[in-house]
Motif scaffolding. Structure first.
Motif, PDB file in Angstrom:
ATOM      1  N   PRO A  58       0.815  -1.228   0.000  1.00 18.24           N
ATOM      2  CA  PRO A  58       0.000   0.000   0.000  1.00 18.24           C
ATOM      3  C   PRO A  58       0.845   1.274   0.000  1.00 18.24           C
ATOM      4  CG  PRO A  58      -0.902  -1.591   1.541  1.00 18.24           C
ATOM      5  CD  PRO A  58       0.426  -2.126   1.112  1.00 18.24           C
ATOM      6  N   VAL A  59       1.937   1.265   0.777  1.00 14.98           N
ATOM      7  CA  VAL A  59       2.809   2.448   0.800  1.00 14.98           C
ATOM      8  C   VAL A  59       3.497   2.628  -0.544  1.00 14.98           C
ATOM      9  CG1 VAL A  59       4.806   3.518   1.903  1.00 14.98           C
ATOM     10  CG2 VAL A  59       3.142   2.257   3.283  1.00 14.98           C
ATOM     11  N   THR A  60       3.909   1.518  -1.157  1.00 15.36           N
ATOM     12  CA  THR A  60       4.537   1.580  -2.478  1.00 15.36           C
ATOM     13  C   THR A  60       3.598   2.206  -3.491  1.00 15.36           C
ATOM     14  OG1 THR A  60       5.916  -0.366  -2.046  1.00 15.36           O
ATOM     15  CG2 THR A  60       5.509   0.207  -4.347  1.00 15.36           C
ATOM     16  N   ILE A  61       2.328   1.821  -3.438  1.00 14.80           N
ATOM     17  CA  ILE A  61       1.340   2.397  -4.354  1.00 14.80           C
ATOM     18  C   ILE A  61       1.211   3.904  -4.117  1.00 14.80           C
ATOM     19  CG2 ILE A  61      -1.122   2.458  -4.921  1.00 14.80           C
ATOM     20  CD1 ILE A  61      -1.180  -0.558  -4.404  1.00 14.80           C
ATOM     21  N   GLY A  62       1.155   4.299  -2.837  1.00 17.78           N
ATOM     22  CA  GLY A  62       1.043   5.724  -2.518  1.00 17.78           C
ATOM     23  C   GLY A  62       2.239   6.520  -3.005  1.00 17.78           C
ATOM     24  N   VAL A  63       3.440   5.979  -2.819  1.00 15.89           N
ATOM     25  CA  VAL A  63       4.657   6.667  -3.279  1.00 15.89           C
ATOM     26  C   VAL A  63       4.652   6.789  -4.801  1.00 15.89           C
ATOM     27  CG1 VAL A  63       7.168   6.469  -3.472  1.00 15.89           C
ATOM     28  CG2 VAL A  63       6.043   5.992  -1.293  1.00 15.89           C
ATOM     29  N   SER A  64       4.252   5.724  -5.488  1.00 19.65           N
ATOM     30  CA  SER A  64       4.230   5.747  -6.953  1.00 19.65           C
ATOM     31  C   SER A  64       3.256   6.792  -7.478  1.00 19.65           C
ATOM     32  CB  SER A  64       3.856   4.365  -7.484  1.00 19.65           C
ATOM     33  OG  SER A  64       4.784   3.387  -7.073  1.00 19.65           O
ATOM     34  N   VAL A  65       2.077   6.862  -6.873  1.00 19.08           N
ATOM     35  CA  VAL A  65       1.090   7.857  -7.309  1.00 19.08           C
ATOM     36  C   VAL A  65       1.595   9.267  -7.042  1.00 19.08           C
ATOM     37  CG1 VAL A  65      -1.228   8.752  -6.878  1.00 19.08           C
ATOM     38  CG2 VAL A  65      -0.853   6.281  -7.038  1.00 19.08           C
ATOM     39  N   ALA A  66       2.241   9.474  -5.888  1.00 24.49           N
ATOM     40  CA  ALA A  66       2.785  10.803  -5.573  1.00 24.49           C
ATOM     41  C   ALA A  66       3.840  11.219  -6.591  1.00 24.49           C
ATOM     42  CB  ALA A  66       3.383  10.787  -4.167  1.00 24.49           C
ATOM     43  N   VAL A  67       4.708  10.293  -6.960  1.00 24.81           N
ATOM     44  CA  VAL A  67       5.725  10.600  -7.970  1.00 24.81           C
ATOM     45  C   VAL A  67       5.065  10.883  -9.318  1.00 24.81           C
ATOM     46  CG1 VAL A  67       7.641   9.621  -9.299  1.00 24.81           C
ATOM     47  CG2 VAL A  67       7.554   9.315  -6.821  1.00 24.81           C
ATOM     48  N   GLY A  68       4.041  10.103  -9.652  1.00 25.75           N
ATOM     49  CA  GLY A  68       3.334  10.334 -10.909  1.00 25.75           C
ATOM     50  C   GLY A  68       2.678  11.707 -10.961  1.00 25.75           C
ATOM     51  N   LEU A  69       2.074  12.118  -9.860  1.00 24.02           N
ATOM     52  CA  LEU A  69       1.466  13.450  -9.805  1.00 24.02           C
ATOM     53  C   LEU A  69       2.515  14.544  -9.950  1.00 24.02           C
ATOM     54  CD1 LEU A  69      -1.111  12.891  -6.914  1.00 24.02           C
ATOM     55  CD2 LEU A  69      -1.651  13.384  -9.313  1.00 24.02           C
ATOM     56  N   ALA A  70       3.651  14.378  -9.266  1.00 31.52           N
ATOM     57  CA  ALA A  70       4.723  15.374  -9.349  1.00 31.52           C
ATOM     58  C   ALA A  70       5.255  15.483 -10.776  1.00 31.52           C
ATOM     59  CB  ALA A  70       5.853  14.998  -8.384  1.00 31.52           C
ATOM     60  N   LEU A  71       5.428  14.347 -11.442  1.00 34.40           N
ATOM     61  CA  LEU A  71       5.909  14.367 -12.825  1.00 34.40           C
ATOM     62  C   LEU A  71       4.901  15.022 -13.758  1.00 34.40           C
ATOM     63  CD1 LEU A  71       7.547  10.833 -13.236  1.00 34.40           C
ATOM     64  CD2 LEU A  71       8.708  13.041 -13.118  1.00 34.40           C
ATOM     65  N   THR A  72       3.615  14.773 -13.513  1.00 35.87           N
ATOM     66  CA  THR A  72       2.585  15.383 -14.345  1.00 35.87           C
ATOM     67  C   THR A  72       2.607  16.899 -14.223  1.00 35.87           C
ATOM     68  OG1 THR A  72       1.186  13.425 -14.111  1.00 35.87           O
ATOM     69  CG2 THR A  72       0.107  15.464 -14.810  1.00 35.87           C
ATOM     70  N   VAL A  73       2.717  17.394 -13.000  1.00 34.39           N
ATOM     71  CA  VAL A  73       2.796  18.848 -12.788  1.00 34.39           C
ATOM     72  C   VAL A  73       4.042  19.407 -13.459  1.00 34.39           C
ATOM     73  CG1 VAL A  73       3.085  20.647 -11.040  1.00 34.39           C
ATOM     74  CG2 VAL A  73       1.475  18.768 -10.640  1.00 34.39           C
ATOM     75  N   LEU A  74       5.160  18.706 -13.322  1.00 34.55           N
ATOM     76  CA  LEU A  74       6.404  19.168 -13.928  1.00 34.55           C
ATOM     77  C   LEU A  74       6.285  19.237 -15.445  1.00 34.55           C
ATOM     78  CD1 LEU A  74       9.381  19.929 -13.459  1.00 34.55           C
ATOM     79  CD2 LEU A  74       9.953  17.500 -13.628  1.00 34.55           C
ATOM     80  N   ARG A  75       5.643  18.254 -16.024  1.00 40.59           N
ATOM     81  CA  ARG A  75       5.480  18.249 -17.473  1.00 40.59           C
ATOM     82  C   ARG A  75       4.553  19.355 -17.949  1.00 40.59           C
ATOM     83  NH1 ARG A  75       4.627  11.925 -19.073  1.00 40.59           N
ATOM     84  NH2 ARG A  75       4.868  12.777 -21.184  1.00 40.59           N
ATOM     85  N   LEU A  76       3.495  19.605 -17.198  1.00 36.71           N
ATOM     86  CA  LEU A  76       2.576  20.683 -17.565  1.00 36.71           C
ATOM     87  C   LEU A  76       3.256  22.040 -17.443  1.00 36.71           C
ATOM     88  CD1 LEU A  76      -0.709  19.410 -15.859  1.00 36.71           C
ATOM     89  CD2 LEU A  76      -0.207  19.479 -18.316  1.00 36.71           C
ATOM     90  N   VAL A  77       4.017  22.229 -16.386  1.00 33.35           N
ATOM     91  CA  VAL A  77       4.755  23.489 -16.208  1.00 33.35           C
ATOM     92  C   VAL A  77       5.781  23.662 -17.318  1.00 33.35           C
ATOM     93  CG1 VAL A  77       6.370  24.720 -14.708  1.00 33.35           C
ATOM     94  CG2 VAL A  77       4.370  23.588 -13.723  1.00 33.35           C
ATOM     95  N   GLY A  78       6.344  22.535 -17.765  1.00 28.98           N
ATOM     96  CA  GLY A  78       7.332  22.591 -18.835  1.00 28.98           C
ATOM     97  C   GLY A  78       6.747  22.821 -20.216  1.00 28.98           C
ATOM     98  N   GLY A  79       5.434  22.931 -20.315  1.00 25.62           N
ATOM     99  CA  GLY A  79       4.804  23.263 -21.586  1.00 25.62           C
ATOM    100  C   GLY A  79       4.362  22.081 -22.414  1.00 25.62           C
ATOM    101  N   GLU A  80       4.385  20.875 -21.856  1.00 30.92           N
ATOM    102  CA  GLU A  80       3.924  19.723 -22.618  1.00 30.92           C
ATOM    103  C   GLU A  80       2.408  19.765 -22.799  1.00 30.92           C
ATOM    104  OE1 GLU A  80       5.183  15.764 -22.060  1.00 30.92           O
ATOM    105  OE2 GLU A  80       7.101  16.314 -21.158  1.00 30.92           O
ATOM    106  N   ARG A  81       1.943  19.078 -23.820  1.00 33.26           N
ATOM    107  CA  ARG A  81       0.499  19.002 -24.045  1.00 33.26           C
ATOM    108  C   ARG A  81      -0.174  18.283 -22.884  1.00 33.26           C
ATOM    109  NH1 ARG A  81       0.128  16.176 -29.790  1.00 33.26           N
ATOM    110  NH2 ARG A  81       1.638  14.857 -28.684  1.00 33.26           N
ATOM    111  N   VAL A  82      -1.373  18.725 -22.561  1.00 33.55           N
ATOM    112  CA  VAL A  82      -2.103  18.136 -21.443  1.00 33.55           C
ATOM    113  C   VAL A  82      -2.340  16.649 -21.685  1.00 33.55           C
ATOM    114  CG1 VAL A  82      -4.273  18.176 -20.159  1.00 33.55           C
ATOM    115  CG2 VAL A  82      -3.215  20.329 -20.870  1.00 33.55           C
ATOM    116  N   SER A  83      -2.662  16.278 -22.934  1.00 34.78           N
ATOM    117  CA  SER A  83      -2.940  14.873 -23.230  1.00 34.78           C
ATOM    118  C   SER A  83      -1.731  13.992 -22.962  1.00 34.78           C
ATOM    119  CB  SER A  83      -3.381  14.724 -24.688  1.00 34.78           C
ATOM    120  OG  SER A  83      -2.379  15.215 -25.570  1.00 34.78           O
ATOM    121  N   SER A  84      -0.521  14.474 -23.296  1.00 31.79           N
ATOM    122  CA  SER A  84       0.694  13.686 -23.065  1.00 31.79           C
ATOM    123  C   SER A  84       0.994  13.571 -21.581  1.00 31.79           C
ATOM    124  CB  SER A  84       1.881  14.326 -23.792  1.00 31.79           C
ATOM    125  OG  SER A  84       1.663  14.356 -25.186  1.00 31.79           O
ATOM    126  N   ALA A  85       0.915  14.714 -20.874  1.00 36.12           N
ATOM    127  CA  ALA A  85       1.263  14.711 -19.451  1.00 36.12           C
ATOM    128  C   ALA A  85       0.269  13.891 -18.635  1.00 36.12           C
ATOM    129  CB  ALA A  85       1.321  16.153 -18.941  1.00 36.12           C
TER     130      ALA A  85
END
Length: 231
Positions: free
Chosen positions: A65-92
């Motif tokens: 369960p903790v592994t799943i939570g950590v993975s989702v947190a990293v995924g959310l952080a990467l998504t925000v980083l990609r959006l801030v970096g100007g990537e298309r919403v569909s890709s991020a």
């Protein structure tokens, strides 16, 4: 009567501004994006690989369960980083949706190796579709090329064009097939770490190679049927 010659300025132009010197050199044509660029470049490879590495590393030391939570947190952080970096919403957001689906399967089954099960079956589906299209004499890359160019070209009537797309589609089928065989074997062997290594090794590198073959087929088809480079 003496005719005074017309004066030219230091640029070599006529007095009325008409240029008489050699024309300026044309700027070199900009090269199109590479296959790696179209996949997001090196950053795209990192974005697709990091969630896998984090999941496997966290699962080594933490509860599932903790592994799943950590993975989702990293995924959310990467998504925000990609959006801030100007990537298309569909890709991020697409990367986050894929991660959510993978950890959702893990949460449902309670097995860490099921993080990779969607990719395994997707590889099998890709292999079946690609190979089936060749057997049906409608190679998938040719169908896609025709759709991209208006869907009105009788590309299948040209043996050379169809052969090029047979090659490109069979290459894609081989990539999908290799992924399925290797990852299914590791899945049955309960090797979560091996699955992660295989996903990284058989992911972006093989996709780039397959993409190069597809681009080759597209360009040769465009040159033959449209009379121009398809890049």
């Amino acid at each position: 009567m003496t005719v005074t010659p017309q004066h030219r300025d230091h640029t070599g132009d006529e007095p009325d501004g008409t240029p008489t010197g050699p024309p300026p050199a044309a700027a070199p044509a900009a090269s199109g994006p590479t296959v790696l660029d179209q996949m997001g470049g090196p950053r795209g490879f990192v974005y697709s690989s990091l969630p896998v590495v984090v999941f496997v590393a966290a699962n080594t030391f933490l509860s599932l369960p903790v592994t799943i939570g950590v993975s989702v947190a990293v995924g959310l952080a990467l998504t925000v980083l990609r959006l801030v970096g100007g990537e298309r919403v569909s890709s991020a957001v697409g990367g986050l949706v894929g991660l959510a689906a993978a950890v959702g399967v893990v949460a449902w089954t309670g097995s860490a190796k099921d993080f990779f099960v969607i990719g395994i079956w997707a590889a099998l589906a890709g292999f079946v579709v690609a190979l089936g299209s060749v057997l049906a004499r409608r190679p998938l890359t040719g169908v896609v090329w025709n759709l991209v160019h208006g869907g009105t070209h009788d590309w299948r009537a040209d043996r050379a064009v169809r052969r090029w797309h047979d090659i490109a589609t069979l290459w894609a089928a081989a990539v999908f097939g290799a992924r399925f065989v290797v990852t299914e074997w590791l899945y049955l062997a309960d090797s979560t770490t091996g699955l992660a290594v295989a996903k990284l090794a058989l992911g972006t590198p093989l996709t780039i190679l397959a993409g190069l073959v597809v681009v080759w087929a597209f360009r040769r088809t465009s040159t033959r049927l449209l009379g121009k480079d398809g890049s």
